[in-house]
Motif scaffolding. Structure first.
Motif, PDB file in Angstrom:
ATOM      1  N   PRO A 112      73.593 -85.739  -0.553  1.00 46.55           N
ATOM      2  CA  PRO A 112      74.914 -86.229  -0.175  1.00 46.55           C
ATOM      3  C   PRO A 112      75.523 -85.343   0.910  1.00 46.55           C
ATOM      4  O   PRO A 112      75.195 -84.166   1.026  1.00 46.55           O
ATOM      5  N   ILE A 113      76.406 -85.938   1.677  1.00 47.57           N
ATOM      6  CA  ILE A 113      77.155 -85.192   2.679  1.00 47.57           C
ATOM      7  C   ILE A 113      78.382 -84.616   1.978  1.00 47.57           C
ATOM      8  O   ILE A 113      79.163 -85.351   1.367  1.00 47.57           O
ATOM      9  N   PHE A 170      75.955 -80.201   4.104  1.00 42.74           N
ATOM     10  CA  PHE A 170      75.143 -80.880   3.086  1.00 42.74           C
ATOM     11  C   PHE A 170      74.167 -79.868   2.507  1.00 42.74           C
ATOM     12  O   PHE A 170      73.685 -78.991   3.208  1.00 42.74           O
ATOM     13  N   ALA A 171      73.919 -79.953   1.228  1.00 45.59           N
ATOM     14  CA  ALA A 171      72.942 -79.100   0.534  1.00 45.59           C
ATOM     15  C   ALA A 171      73.120 -77.620   0.864  1.00 45.59           C
ATOM     16  O   ALA A 171      72.154 -76.892   1.053  1.00 45.59           O
ATOM     17  N   GLY A 172      74.370 -77.181   0.967  1.00 46.14           N
ATOM     18  CA  GLY A 172      74.639 -75.782   1.260  1.00 46.14           C
ATOM     19  C   GLY A 172      74.361 -75.387   2.705  1.00 46.14           C
ATOM     20  O   GLY A 172      74.381 -74.205   3.037  1.00 46.14           O
ATOM     21  N   ALA A 202      81.804 -94.239   6.144  1.00 48.52           N
ATOM     22  CA  ALA A 202      80.340 -94.328   6.071  1.00 48.52           C
ATOM     23  C   ALA A 202      79.783 -93.232   5.165  1.00 48.52           C
ATOM     24  O   ALA A 202      78.880 -93.477   4.361  1.00 48.52           O
ATOM     25  N   ILE A 203      80.327 -92.039   5.262  1.00 52.38           N
ATOM     26  CA  ILE A 203      79.881 -90.930   4.405  1.00 52.38           C
ATOM     27  C   ILE A 203      80.191 -91.241   2.944  1.00 52.38           C
ATOM     28  O   ILE A 203      79.339 -91.050   2.065  1.00 52.38           O
ATOM     29  N   ARG A 204      81.395 -91.701   2.674  1.00 47.24           N
ATOM     30  CA  ARG A 204      81.750 -92.008   1.284  1.00 47.24           C
ATOM     31  C   ARG A 204      80.844 -93.101   0.715  1.00 47.24           C
ATOM     32  O   ARG A 204      80.360 -92.989  -0.423  1.00 47.24           O
ATOM     33  N   THR A 205      80.585 -94.126   1.498  1.00 49.87           N
ATOM     34  CA  THR A 205      79.706 -95.214   1.050  1.00 49.87           C
ATOM     35  C   THR A 205      78.281 -94.711   0.856  1.00 49.87           C
ATOM     36  O   THR A 205      77.626 -95.035  -0.144  1.00 49.87           O
ATOM     37  N   ILE A 261      78.020 -92.676  -2.373  1.00 49.00           N
ATOM     38  CA  ILE A 261      78.043 -93.553  -3.552  1.00 49.00           C
ATOM     39  C   ILE A 261      76.692 -94.236  -3.720  1.00 49.00           C
ATOM     40  O   ILE A 261      76.136 -94.271  -4.829  1.00 49.00           O
ATOM     41  N   MET A 262      76.154 -94.780  -2.629  1.00 47.23           N
ATOM     42  CA  MET A 262      74.868 -95.487  -2.718  1.00 47.23           C
ATOM     43  C   MET A 262      73.738 -94.537  -3.101  1.00 47.23           C
ATOM     44  O   MET A 262      72.847 -94.910  -3.871  1.00 47.23           O
ATOM     45  N   LEU A 263      73.768 -93.302  -2.591  1.00 50.17           N
ATOM     46  CA  LEU A 263      72.772 -92.308  -3.022  1.00 50.17           C
ATOM     47  C   LEU A 263      72.888 -92.055  -4.519  1.00 50.17           C
ATOM     48  O   LEU A 263      71.879 -91.988  -5.224  1.00 50.17           O
ATOM     49  N   GLY A 264      74.119 -91.910  -5.001  1.00 48.90           N
ATOM     50  CA  GLY A 264      74.353 -91.679  -6.423  1.00 48.90           C
ATOM     51  C   GLY A 264      73.862 -92.823  -7.295  1.00 48.90           C
ATOM     52  O   GLY A 264      73.509 -92.619  -8.459  1.00 48.90           O
ATOM     53  N   GLU A 265      73.816 -94.017  -6.725  1.00 46.90           N
ATOM     54  CA  GLU A 265      73.304 -95.194  -7.434  1.00 46.90           C
ATOM     55  C   GLU A 265      71.797 -95.368  -7.236  1.00 46.90           C
ATOM     56  O   GLU A 265      71.227 -96.368  -7.674  1.00 46.90           O
TER      57      GLU A 265
END
Length: 128
Positions: free
Chosen positions: A16-17, A27-29, A106-109, A112-116
């Motif tokens: 995720p961003i 992202f990722a530290g 776009a980042i928020r979407t 969310i899609m990555l989390g799903e």
């Protein structure tokens, strides 16, 4: 973070961003100045500074991984920009749905899609 070779992802996995602004992303530290291309094989620096820079070359990695992507989000910076029809049609022909919006949404979407656990990719233009 040092400059990565253009053929090497900044991070060889999806993530995720965490933050954006000031011309870059976290992202990722890690942090990256400039735009990003978030693909199934990793997060890449993307040499696009404004939506008008998007062309066949800028999207080549997306099409190369089309069999791994169902949804492609394009973050166009601070303002909305319509994706030229030829690109929308080419993405659709490759089996990829596309959605264009400013970079923040776009980042928020994308997150969310990555989390799903969806098959999503994103092209994110850095904002000041």
């Amino acid at each position: 973070m040092g400059a990565a070779r253009p053929d090497t992802p900044h991070l060889p996995q999806v993530a995720p961003i965490e933050a954006y602004g000031n011309g870059g992303f976290r992202f990722a530290g890690m942090s990256h100045r400039g735009s990003l291309l978030c693909l199934p094989d990793g997060i890449w620096g993307w040499p696009v500074e404004q939506p008008q820079d998007i062309d066949e070359t800028a999207l080549a990695q997306v099409f190369a991984q089309a069999d791994l992507i169902d949804s492609f989000l394009i973050g166009t910076g601070a303002a909305l920009w319509p994706l030229p029809q030829r690109f929308s049609e080419a993405l659709r022909a490759a089996g990829i749905g596309s959605d264009v919006m400013p970079t923040g949404p776009a980042i928020r979407t994308y997150n969310i899609m990555l989390g799903e656990h969806r098959r999503v990719a994103a092209a994110l233009i850095a904002v000041p």
